[in-house]
Motif scaffolding. Structure first.
Motif, mmCIF file in Angstrom:
data_model
loop_
_atom_site.group_PDB
_atom_site.id
_atom_site.type_symbol
_atom_site.label_atom_id
_atom_site.label_comp_id
_atom_site.label_asym_id
_atom_site.label_seq_id
_atom_site.Cartn_x
_atom_site.Cartn_y
_atom_site.Cartn_z
ATOM 1 N N ARG A 1 0.925 -1.272 -0.104
ATOM 2 C CA ARG A 1 0.063 -0.083 -0.132
ATOM 3 C C ARG A 1 0.765 1.291 0.048
ATOM 4 N N PHE A 2 0.500 2.237 -0.711
ATOM 5 C CA PHE A 2 1.140 3.444 -0.708
ATOM 6 C C PHE A 2 0.723 4.628 0.203
ATOM 7 N N PHE A 3 1.582 5.329 0.839
ATOM 8 C CA PHE A 3 1.581 6.520 1.570
ATOM 9 C C PHE A 3 2.388 7.630 1.375
ATOM 10 N N CYS A 4 1.904 8.885 1.480
ATOM 11 C CA CYS A 4 2.831 9.915 1.363
ATOM 12 C C CYS A 4 3.988 10.110 2.326
ATOM 13 N N CYS A 5 3.668 9.516 3.624
ATOM 14 C CA CYS A 5 4.633 9.544 4.898
ATOM 15 C C CYS A 5 4.243 8.271 5.615
ATOM 16 N N ALA A 6 5.143 8.135 6.553
ATOM 17 C CA ALA A 6 5.232 6.930 7.708
ATOM 18 C C ALA A 6 4.048 7.388 8.550
ATOM 19 N N HIS A 7 3.838 8.611 8.710
ATOM 20 C CA HIS A 7 2.682 9.105 9.728
ATOM 21 C C HIS A 7 1.205 8.562 9.226
ATOM 22 N N CYS A 8 1.006 8.835 7.856
ATOM 23 C CA CYS A 8 -0.214 8.018 7.248
ATOM 24 C C CYS A 8 -0.258 6.843 7.234
ATOM 25 N N ALA A 9 0.941 6.129 7.175
ATOM 26 C CA ALA A 9 0.749 4.631 7.322
ATOM 27 C C ALA A 9 0.630 4.207 8.450
ATOM 28 N N ARG A 10 1.036 4.841 9.705
ATOM 29 C CA ARG A 10 0.570 4.311 10.914
ATOM 30 C C ARG A 10 -0.661 4.811 11.028
ATOM 31 N N MET A 11 -1.352 5.701 10.710
ATOM 32 C CA MET A 11 -2.718 6.363 11.029
ATOM 33 C C MET A 11 -3.528 5.161 10.604
ATOM 34 N N VAL A 12 -3.530 4.373 9.398
ATOM 35 C CA VAL A 12 -4.391 3.502 8.938
ATOM 36 C C VAL A 12 -3.816 2.117 9.411
ATOM 37 N N GLY A 13 -2.865 2.038 10.333
ATOM 38 C CA GLY A 13 -2.498 0.643 11.073
ATOM 39 C C GLY A 13 -1.725 -0.123 9.906
ATOM 40 N N ALA A 14 -1.051 0.517 8.919
ATOM 41 C CA ALA A 14 -0.331 -0.466 7.820
ATOM 42 C C ALA A 14 1.203 -0.913 8.674
ATOM 43 N N VAL A 15 1.362 -0.056 9.409
ATOM 44 C CA VAL A 15 2.678 -0.441 10.318
ATOM 45 C C VAL A 15 2.341 0.289 11.788
#
Length: 86
Positions: free
Chosen positions: A58-72
């Motif tokens: 899945r693609f995100f603009c930043c690590a913050h956004c990835a964490r917000m959706v629980g991807a990491v």
């Protein structure tokens, strides 16, 4: 003259972008190229024009956004912008 694949503008300064998948696209501006080719962040929906972050395909603009959706979680990914290398 070429015609932009996105906006249809018939322009003498169009350019082609060839993708690794074999696609050939014609654009009249970087804005149109980004609209067609840049991935969209799965959290905030902005176009990812820089390096961005990929997590579990899945693609995100930043690590913050990835964490917000629980991807990491935690520090599995971190943004390099503003961080000191030492």
């Amino acid at each position: 003259m070429g015609t932009c694949d996105v906006c249809g503008n018939d322009y003498w300064m169009t350019f082609e972008v060839r993708t690794t998948g074999g696609g050939v696209h014609t654009f009249d501006s970087l804005e149109c190229a980004a609209q067609r080719l840049a991935p969209v962040c799965e959290h905030c929906q902005c176009r990812v024009l820089g390096h961005g972050v990929e997590a579990s395909g899945r693609f995100f603009c930043c690590a913050h956004c990835a964490r917000m959706v629980g991807a990491v979680t935690g520090d599995e990914l971190r943004d390099a912008v503003g961080s000191h290398p030492g």
